[in-house]
Design an enzyme around this catalytic site. Structure first.
Site, PDB file in Angstrom:
ATOM      1  N   HIS A 433       0.849  -0.931  -0.190  1.00  0.00           N
ATOM      2  CA  HIS A 433       0.078   0.072  -0.166  1.00  0.00           C
ATOM      3  C   HIS A 433       0.938   1.738  -0.233  1.00  0.00           C
ATOM      4  CE1 HIS A 433      -3.147  -2.808   0.587  1.00  0.00           C
ATOM      5  NE2 HIS A 433      -4.407  -1.916   0.671  1.00  0.00           N
ATOM      6  N   TYR A 495       0.573  18.823  -1.461  1.00  0.00           N
ATOM      7  CA  TYR A 495       0.573  20.448  -1.976  1.00  0.00           C
ATOM      8  C   TYR A 495       1.177  21.282  -0.774  1.00  0.00           C
ATOM      9  CZ  TYR A 495      -4.188  20.942  -3.874  1.00  0.00           C
ATOM     10  OH  TYR A 495      -4.942  20.853  -4.978  1.00  0.00           O
TER      11      TYR A 495
END
Length: 505
Positions: A433, A495
């Site tokens: 994952h 971000y």
């Protein structure tokens, strides 16, 4: 005068004549000469039938009396011992109306949110933007080139097995070649994605996903062929029924002889397995007799429709919510963070459900139907999961079968306890994952790994303290809330690294 004397008083002579005639008639009718019974037996039958008739009449009278009394008392009594329908002790299970009500409320609630989103942001769906997610430079397709290069690793695995079957390679050297090949499958695309700037996050996820599937398939290919050599070395000429099928049905209905080792070491056999919707290799897969064209077209329509729906929901619903959450996470406003998390949970979970149907039902069934692959059990009833363990065992059957066959059971045979084996399976799942998220984003963050490892204490708590509907509710809450947390963590960090000056105020 003659008539008068004939109808007159019965004399002794006439009496004897009448009695004799009656006895003769009775003997002829009911005697042994006619029916094989004596007069005593006839009387006995008559008495028994009369007794049965009397009993039937008495029983009929009693039933009529009971029926009349029950009808009379039914007017006086209208209660009996019963449970409420919503009580678990009632045994009632038909909640279709409540389910329809939930669906209607869900549709109305999401329709309101979608309308509010349209009024606030306008139409944000842009199909051209999706292409830019995969192609930063229209003349450079690094993710597609990575997928083409994967054929090299497939051929290395095939030719290694051929050398092992002929005895050219020893088992130790063959295991070393397979180890290097599998390790390269994981490291080569990772280094390429990290070093090549033109690889976009979406392209990196797609390429690494293909290489991860290839790693699991070739690992299974290596193990099964090794088991075949062990069987051959013990003088067995064919696989047991647990690993092989006695005959393979072709599309024409004729039965073919099953493939045996080393007859399976061909390009056609290996590439069929590479494209088949399974991670576990077999020499003889179950095959469907024909391709159902209507079924194939329905699955294709679902694939096209749901992929467009997911892209539209991401662009229209999730992206604005994530962008509005960045400032809140930067300021660490916890109350606003919870509000943003709950706001993001609904579209995120809806998209996840659509993705599950699109991938595990529509896409895998389309591939299976096209390749006439017979085993269509890609998922089970994970939505009824009352424990976290049951969910992970049933929502992704191909991965579960691979873990059980090639990882968990071999560890148990080596003396490892079940708890350690389950922990190792969760560790491997957590690694993949993290591998599929952190590498394409080109930033090492442990959020996916921690989220998977958090399933262990959650599974222990739910399995020990919660049962039935409470356990099922806990599983659903972990799915609805857990995924948005990981999404916000990764998007926030991405971000901060790339667009810190562009955060909305």
């Amino acid at each position: 005068m003659g008539d008068k004397f004939e109808r007159g008083p019965v004399t002794r002579k006439r009496r004897s004549t009448i009695v004799g005639a009656a006895a003769a008639a009775l003997k002829q009718l009911n005697g042994k000469s006619a029916a094989g019974k004596s007069i005593d037996e006839v009387n006995q039958d008559y008495n028994s039938k009369s007794y049965e008739n009397v009993q039937d009449a008495a029983a009929f009278t009693k039933r009529e009396r009971v029926k009349h009394e029950s009808h009379y008392y039914s007017k006086l009594s209208c209660h009996k011992q019963r449970e409420s329908l919503l009580s678990s002790a009632s045994g009632y299970s038909n909640y279709r109306g409540i389910l329809n009500w939930c669906v209607v409320m869900l549709v109305l609630g999401n329709a309101r949110l979608f309308l509010e989103n349209l009024l606030k942001y306008g139409i944000l769906v842009d199909p051209i933007q999706v292409i830019s997610l995969f192609l930063k430079d229209p003349y450079s397709w690094p993710a597609a080139c990575l997928i083409i290069v994967s054929n090299v690793f497939i051929l290395v695995a095939l030719h290694t097995e051929r050398r092992l079957s002929m005895g050219t390679f020893s088992e130790r050297f063959g295991a070393f070649v397979h180890f290097v090949n599998l390790l390269t499958i994981l490291c080569f695309p990772m280094s390429t994605v990290l070093m090549v700037d033109s690889v976009t996050p979406a392209g990196g996820v797609f390429a690494l996903g293909v290489y991860t599937i290839l790693f699991l398939k070739l690992f299974s290919y290596k193990d099964v062929n090794k088991w075949c050599r062990e069987i051959r070395y013990t003088k067995a000429r064919s696989l047991p029924r647990s690993l092989s099928y006695p005959a393979v049905q072709t599309s024409s209905g004729a039965a073919q002889a099953p493939v045996t080792y080393p007859g399976n070491l061909t390009h056609r056999d290996l590439y069929y397995f590479i494209f088949a919707p399974t991670l576990c290799y077999e020499l003889n897969f179950p095959r469907s007799p024909r391709i159902r064209k209507r079924f194939l077209l329905r699955r294709l329509f679902e694939m096209l429709f749901f992929i467009q729906l997911m892209v539209g929901l991401v662009q229209q619903w999730m992206v604005p919510s994530i962008q509005n959450s960045m400032k809140t996470f930067q300021d660490m406003d916890y109350s606003r963070m919870i509000e943003r998390l709950l706001k993001l949970a609904v579209p995120n979970h809806l998209i996840w459900l659509i993705f599950f149907y699109w991938f595990f039902h529509s896409s895998l069934n389309f591939i299976a139907e096209l390749m006439q692959f017979g085993d269509r059990e890609f998922y089970r009833d994970w939505w009824n999961s009352e424990t976290v363990t049951y969910f992970w065992q049933n929502w992704n059957i191909p991965v579960h079968k691979w873990c059980l066959r090639h990882f968990y059971k071999p560890m148990l045979k080596r003396g490892v306890s079940k708890w350690v084996g389950q922990t190792a399976v969760f560790l491997a799942s957590a690694f993949f994952h993290e591998y599929l998220v952190s590498v394409p984003l080109k930033m090492l963050r442990p959020w996916a790994f921690m989220g998977m490892m958090a399933q262990l204490p959650l599974a222990w708590f739910v399995g020990r303290f919660l049962r039935g509907n409470y356990g099922n509710a806990a599983v659903w809450i972990s799915l609805i809330i857990g995924q948005p947390i990981a999404v916000l963590m990764y998007v926030h960090d991405y971000y901060i690294l790339h667009f810190q000056g562009e955060l909305p105020s």
